[in-house]
Design a protein around this motif. Structure first.
Motif, mmCIF file in Angstrom:
data_model
loop_
_atom_site.group_PDB
_atom_site.id
_atom_site.type_symbol
_atom_site.label_atom_id
_atom_site.label_comp_id
_atom_site.label_asym_id
_atom_site.label_seq_id
_atom_site.Cartn_x
_atom_site.Cartn_y
_atom_site.Cartn_z
ATOM 1 N N MET A 266 0.332 -1.234 0.111
ATOM 2 C CA MET A 266 0.003 -0.072 0.048
ATOM 3 C C MET A 266 0.662 1.475 -0.267
ATOM 4 N N THR A 267 0.026 2.197 -0.631
ATOM 5 C CA THR A 267 1.270 3.769 -1.156
ATOM 6 C C THR A 267 0.810 4.089 0.774
ATOM 7 N N THR A 268 1.685 5.057 1.333
ATOM 8 C CA THR A 268 1.070 5.916 2.567
ATOM 9 C C THR A 268 1.582 7.210 1.971
ATOM 10 N N LEU A 269 0.984 8.116 2.582
ATOM 11 C CA LEU A 269 1.381 9.529 2.592
ATOM 12 C C LEU A 269 2.567 9.670 2.402
ATOM 13 N N ALA A 270 3.629 10.998 2.367
ATOM 14 C CA ALA A 270 4.679 11.467 2.024
ATOM 15 C C ALA A 270 5.284 12.375 2.254
ATOM 16 N N PRO A 271 4.070 13.219 2.874
ATOM 17 C CA PRO A 271 4.524 14.824 3.562
ATOM 18 C C PRO A 271 5.898 15.763 3.424
ATOM 19 N N VAL A 272 6.213 16.527 2.516
ATOM 20 C CA VAL A 272 7.440 17.326 2.231
ATOM 21 C C VAL A 272 7.119 18.984 2.325
ATOM 22 N N LEU A 273 6.038 19.061 1.440
ATOM 23 C CA LEU A 273 5.990 20.299 1.255
ATOM 24 C C LEU A 273 4.836 20.520 2.388
ATOM 25 N N SER A 274 3.811 19.754 2.835
ATOM 26 C CA SER A 274 3.039 20.312 3.419
ATOM 27 C C SER A 274 3.614 19.639 5.084
ATOM 28 N N ALA A 275 4.629 18.921 5.093
ATOM 29 C CA ALA A 275 4.963 18.678 6.739
ATOM 30 C C ALA A 275 4.620 19.107 7.541
ATOM 31 N N HIS A 276 4.846 20.413 8.057
ATOM 32 C CA HIS A 276 4.577 21.559 8.785
ATOM 33 C C HIS A 276 3.816 22.547 8.168
ATOM 34 N N TRP A 277 2.986 22.366 8.204
ATOM 35 C CA TRP A 277 1.498 22.923 7.758
ATOM 36 C C TRP A 277 0.876 22.946 8.580
ATOM 37 N N ASP A 278 0.922 22.452 9.732
ATOM 38 C CA ASP A 278 0.614 22.535 11.207
ATOM 39 C C ASP A 278 1.315 23.174 12.104
ATOM 40 N N ALA A 279 2.250 23.664 12.303
ATOM 41 C CA ALA A 279 3.350 24.427 12.089
ATOM 42 C C ALA A 279 2.530 25.760 13.208
ATOM 43 N N ASP A 280 3.090 26.387 13.711
ATOM 44 C CA ASP A 280 2.247 27.420 14.797
ATOM 45 C C ASP A 280 2.760 28.645 13.721
ATOM 46 N N ARG A 281 1.418 29.136 13.542
ATOM 47 C CA ARG A 281 2.744 30.562 12.104
ATOM 48 C C ARG A 281 3.142 29.655 11.897
ATOM 49 N N SER A 282 3.088 29.041 10.758
ATOM 50 C CA SER A 282 3.671 28.846 9.942
ATOM 51 C C SER A 282 4.411 29.262 8.477
ATOM 52 N N TRP A 283 3.612 29.988 8.340
ATOM 53 C CA TRP A 283 3.559 31.197 6.945
ATOM 54 C C TRP A 283 4.958 32.086 7.174
ATOM 55 N N THR A 284 5.510 31.751 8.614
ATOM 56 C CA THR A 284 6.781 32.843 8.662
ATOM 57 C C THR A 284 8.285 32.082 8.839
ATOM 58 N N LEU A 285 9.246 33.227 8.180
ATOM 59 C CA LEU A 285 10.249 32.314 8.049
ATOM 60 C C LEU A 285 10.712 31.519 9.465
ATOM 61 N N ALA A 286 11.307 32.884 10.593
ATOM 62 C CA ALA A 286 11.026 31.954 11.505
ATOM 63 C C ALA A 286 10.971 30.497 11.422
ATOM 64 N N THR A 287 8.809 30.067 12.015
ATOM 65 C CA THR A 287 9.362 28.057 11.494
ATOM 66 C C THR A 287 9.720 28.041 10.060
ATOM 67 N N TYR A 288 9.608 28.096 9.302
ATOM 68 C CA TYR A 288 10.220 27.815 7.970
ATOM 69 C C TYR A 288 12.055 27.400 8.586
ATOM 70 N N GLU A 289 12.521 28.593 8.633
ATOM 71 C CA GLU A 289 14.042 27.897 9.198
ATOM 72 C C GLU A 289 14.076 26.653 10.265
ATOM 73 N N ASP A 290 13.336 27.047 11.566
ATOM 74 C CA ASP A 290 13.072 25.960 12.186
ATOM 75 C C ASP A 290 13.434 24.853 11.851
ATOM 76 N N ASN A 291 11.736 23.871 10.816
ATOM 77 C CA ASN A 291 11.808 23.059 10.250
ATOM 78 C C ASN A 291 12.604 22.861 8.995
#
Lengths: 319, 444
Positions: B1-26
């Motif tokens: 069975m194929t499972t999900l493979a989040p890459v682009l969407s891996a951290h969309w649930d992070a707090d303030r996911s849209w900020t540079l700080a969150t992006y750098e943290d991940n």
């Protein structure tokens, strides 16, 4: 676009005074904004769309004086500016309400209930597509797919997302908008701004509200959260240490080794998708029968003067 | 069975996911650092070897597109990101830019470095105000942190990025129409050749790439080409966002390796609406021929979907259950194509107009016995004869719907679609329709 009379806050009335231009202070302010927009682009004409948004932020629609203003700033004729303005649905040809309420009636939203929402709002507000309520609060529109299908049926208010709507919820939104209440979208800023304020943002002048609202709605996160719950992950990056080093000036030359090859690049836009076409099997556009290949037959085909001629109109000129 | 493979969407649930700080943290901007330590040509090679194909619909190999640019002649070269997501059913780039605009900005920086571009443009459709706010802010943050601007991260590479808002026109998703629009003109497609690689924005060599394509580049730089090809199939490598919408229990974004099937995705999404069954679906937006329940196990990769008679497109999986009239669905799509046809070429401008006329009378139960043949003949005169893909795409829902559901079109000669398929049964809420036999579209 025909010449229109400007009557603030209402539709056009016969005999109303025709506003032919901006006062000096307004013109100076707009010209400064226009200069800032033009500075973003290598060629000034690219500023035209943002400048039309700017005009809407001032006048609430693409006004005759706004067209004349853009033409004067960019060295175009008013006809050339109008030709562009009338191509795009967001550029309004009549004074817009404070809020554009758009109901998605493209197939998926329509089927999921968008048609019912549309029926409800037209009846409740007593207006049809591209019409404005008498109090000037709401302009109603049928809109096309707005890229939120996982939240169908979708309503947009000044292009902010109102997800998972019903006839009742949509009626409630328009009632509160008309009552002057603060209304929050489901995904967007903490409240909907006015049409003019929105237009200024679209002209490229931030309103400082990017950090408001959620990063993603529940549908957006379904896959992300399901993967976490199940422990599903993409393969780990191999040996990430090697990429952590300091950046050194590398002077890497731009890649340019390849000659254009036989295969043609195909459109990768999220818009029109070729049907039944595989890369490299494009229909032969531009073959001999194309109109672009026709011989020159009229003076305007060959004369630079014919192509450069600026059309002048007396009544839509900025004075 | 194929499972999900989040890459682009891996951290969309992070707090303030849209900020540079969150992006750098991940782990954000590791890809750019690595790219700047490589020769630009090697970056192109790496993306070529990854097998990344355009995520905007056509699936053209991204690295190869970059390689088409002619050798530098000292003049400018441009990257234009197509963020004009408007294909009906497609809803992946907009949430991506809302949740994590920095992944796109990093992709823009890497791509620009690879192709020798010093001024990139992100053309966002104008009808998504908050997404435009987020993109403007993301670029502002990236400038402040030294990821954009003069001497990016001390590498000597300069890059400016302009975020541009469109103004409402589906056709601007076509790459040459987008370029005309970006130049301040009506958004109408250009004759090709010359292709944008040779004469694009301001008649200079230009790469036009989709948002998801560009946002996938940083991962390839960090993980390498082999990491990317470890997902997906041999000729359809990597991860992609699959957008489920319509009559499905849990609609949303599901990022998976290419080659996953709708059956697997539907399982993850809780199946079709309770008490109902799958009738028809689109694999990649309304411009891709529809599929039915018999296609549940078709691997969703470019080759398999093509072999089954459709196109992977934008992986916009619109699910319709048995309550939906296929004639109503197709008629409404046609109202869209007619409204959005730019008017430049006759087959599309006139053809979509006539197709809508015929479809409307079939939807109203007033079709004639020759109407199905007429529809197919009209499609035959549009497909391959239009200036751009919009006209071709407009024929897909018609020909495929007639192929699988001919009897519903035949019924359109005597019975209205909303009698055969009462629309209130398809809606997500209870209501009583006010008007019967309503024709599609105010634009009609």
């Amino acid at each position: 676009m025909s010449v229109e009379h400007e009557v603030p806050g209402a539709g056009r009335v016969a005999g109303a005074r025709h506003a032919t231009g901006y006062d000096e202070a307004t013109r100076e302010r707009l010209a400064a904004d226009a200069a800032a927009i033009m500075a973003r682009y290598p060629q000034e004409r690219s500023a035209l769309l943002p400048m039309l948004h700017l005009v809407q932020s001032e006048d609430g629609y693409v006004s005759p004086r706004g067209i004349a203003f853009c033409a004067a700033q960019l060295g175009l004729s008013t006809a050339e500016v109008s030709a562009v303005a009338t191509f795009y649905t967001q550029f309004k040809r009549h004074p817009n309400g404070t809020y554009t309420v758009g109901v998605c009636t493209n197939t998926l939203c329509a089927v999921m209930g968008g048609d019912a929402i549309w029926e409800e709002l037209t009846e409740h507000l007593g207006i049809d597509h591209d019409e404005t309520t008498e109090d000037g609060a709401i302009t109603l529109e049928r809109i096309e797919c707005n890229a939120a299908c996982d939240y169908a049926p979708v309503v947009m208010v000044n292009w902010e997302f109102f997800d998972d709507q019903t006839p009742d919820s949509a009626r409630d939104v328009v009632d509160r908008l008309r009552a002057g209440e603060r209304v929050a979208p489901t995904r967007g800023a903490s409240s909907v701004c006015s049409f003019k304020e929105m237009s200024r943002v679209l002209a490229g002048f931030p309103d400082g509200r990017a950090d408001e609202g959620v990063g993603a709605g529940p549908a957006t996160l379904r896959g992300t959260l399901l993967a976490k719950e199940k422990g599903w992950r993409a393969p780990d990056f191999p040996d990430v240490a090697h990429v952590e080093g300091q950046v050194s000036p590398s002077g890497g030359a731009p890649a340019a080794q390849a000659q254009p090859e036989e295969t043609k690049p195909a459109a990768t836009g999220a818009g029109p998708t070729p049907a039944g076409q595989q890369p490299g099997a494009d229909p032969k556009v531009g073959a001999e029968e194309s109109s672009a290949q026709r011989p020159a037959t009229t003076p305007s085909d060959t004369s630079a003067e014919g192509q450069q001629r600026r059309q002048r109109t007396d009544d839509a000129k900025e004075s | 069975m194929t499972t999900l493979a989040p890459v682009l969407s891996a951290h969309w649930d992070a707090d303030r996911s849209w900020t540079l700080a969150t992006y750098e943290d991940n782990g954000g901007y590791r890809g750019l650092r690595r790219a700047l330590n490589m020769q630009a040509a090697d970056v192109v090679t790496m993306v070529k070897e990854s097998g990344l194909r355009g995520r905007g619909g056509a699936g053209f190999p991204t690295g190869m597109k970059w390689g088409f640019l002619p050798p530098p002649d000292g003049g400018p070269r441009y990257l234009v990101v197509n963020a004009d997501e408007s294909e009906p059913g497609t809803c992946k780039d907009i949430p991506l830019m809302m949740a994590n605009p920095q992944s796109l900005v990093e992709g823009v920086a890497i791509t620009s470095y690879a192709i020798g571009c010093h001024h990139a443009f992100i053309y966002v459709r104008g009808e998504v105000l908050h997404v435009y706010r987020r993109m403007l802010r993301a670029v502002e943050e990236a400038y402040a942190a030294g990821y954009l601007g003069k001497d990016v991260l001390g590498s000597g590479f300069d890059l400016d990025v302009t975020v541009h808002a469109g103004a409402g026109a589906y056709i601007c998703g076509e790459e040459t129409a987008l370029l005309d629009s970006l130049e301040g003109l009506r958004g109408q497609p250009r004759l090709k050749p010359p292709f944008p690689a040779v004469a694009g924005l301001y008649a200079r060599p230009t790469v036009v790439n989709n948002v998801e394509s560009v946002a996938s580049v940083p991962g390839i730089l960090v993980g390498g080409a082999q990491w990317f090809t470890s997902m997906g199939t041999e000729r359809s490598a990597g991860h992609g966002l699959f957008s489920l919408s319509g009559h499905v229990q849990r609609p949303g974004q599901y990022e998976a390796p290419l080659g996953i099937t709708l059956r697997e995705l539907l399982d993850m999404a809780g199946g079709v609406r309770e008490g109902h069954e799958l009738k028809f679906w689109t694999p990649g937006g309304s411009s891709t021929p529809i599929f039915t329940a018999e296609h549940l196990d078709v691997p969703l990769d470019y080759e398999s979907v093509g072999k089954a008679g459709s196109m992977l497109g934008t992986r916009a999986l619109q699910i319709f259950d048995e309550t939906v009239s296929v004639v109503r669905a197709v008629t409404r799509w046609m109202a869209f194509y007619k409204h959005e046809s730019c008017g430049k070429c006759t087959p599309c401008r006139e053809g979509t107009f006539w197709l809508l006329q015929v479809l409307q009378r079939l939807e109203a139960g007033q079709g004639t016995s020759g109407d199905i043949d007429l529809l197919l003949d009209l499609c035959d005169n549009i497909l391959g004869r239009s200036f751009c893909a919009l006209g071709d795409g407009a024929t897909s829902p018609v020909t495929s719907a007639v192929k699988y559901f001919r009897e519903e079109f035949e019924a359109g000669t005597h019975t209205p679609a909303d009698v055969l398929f009462p629309p209130e049964r398809s809606a997500l809420f209870q209501y009583t329709p006010r008007r019967r036999t309503q024709l599609a579209g105010v634009h009609a």
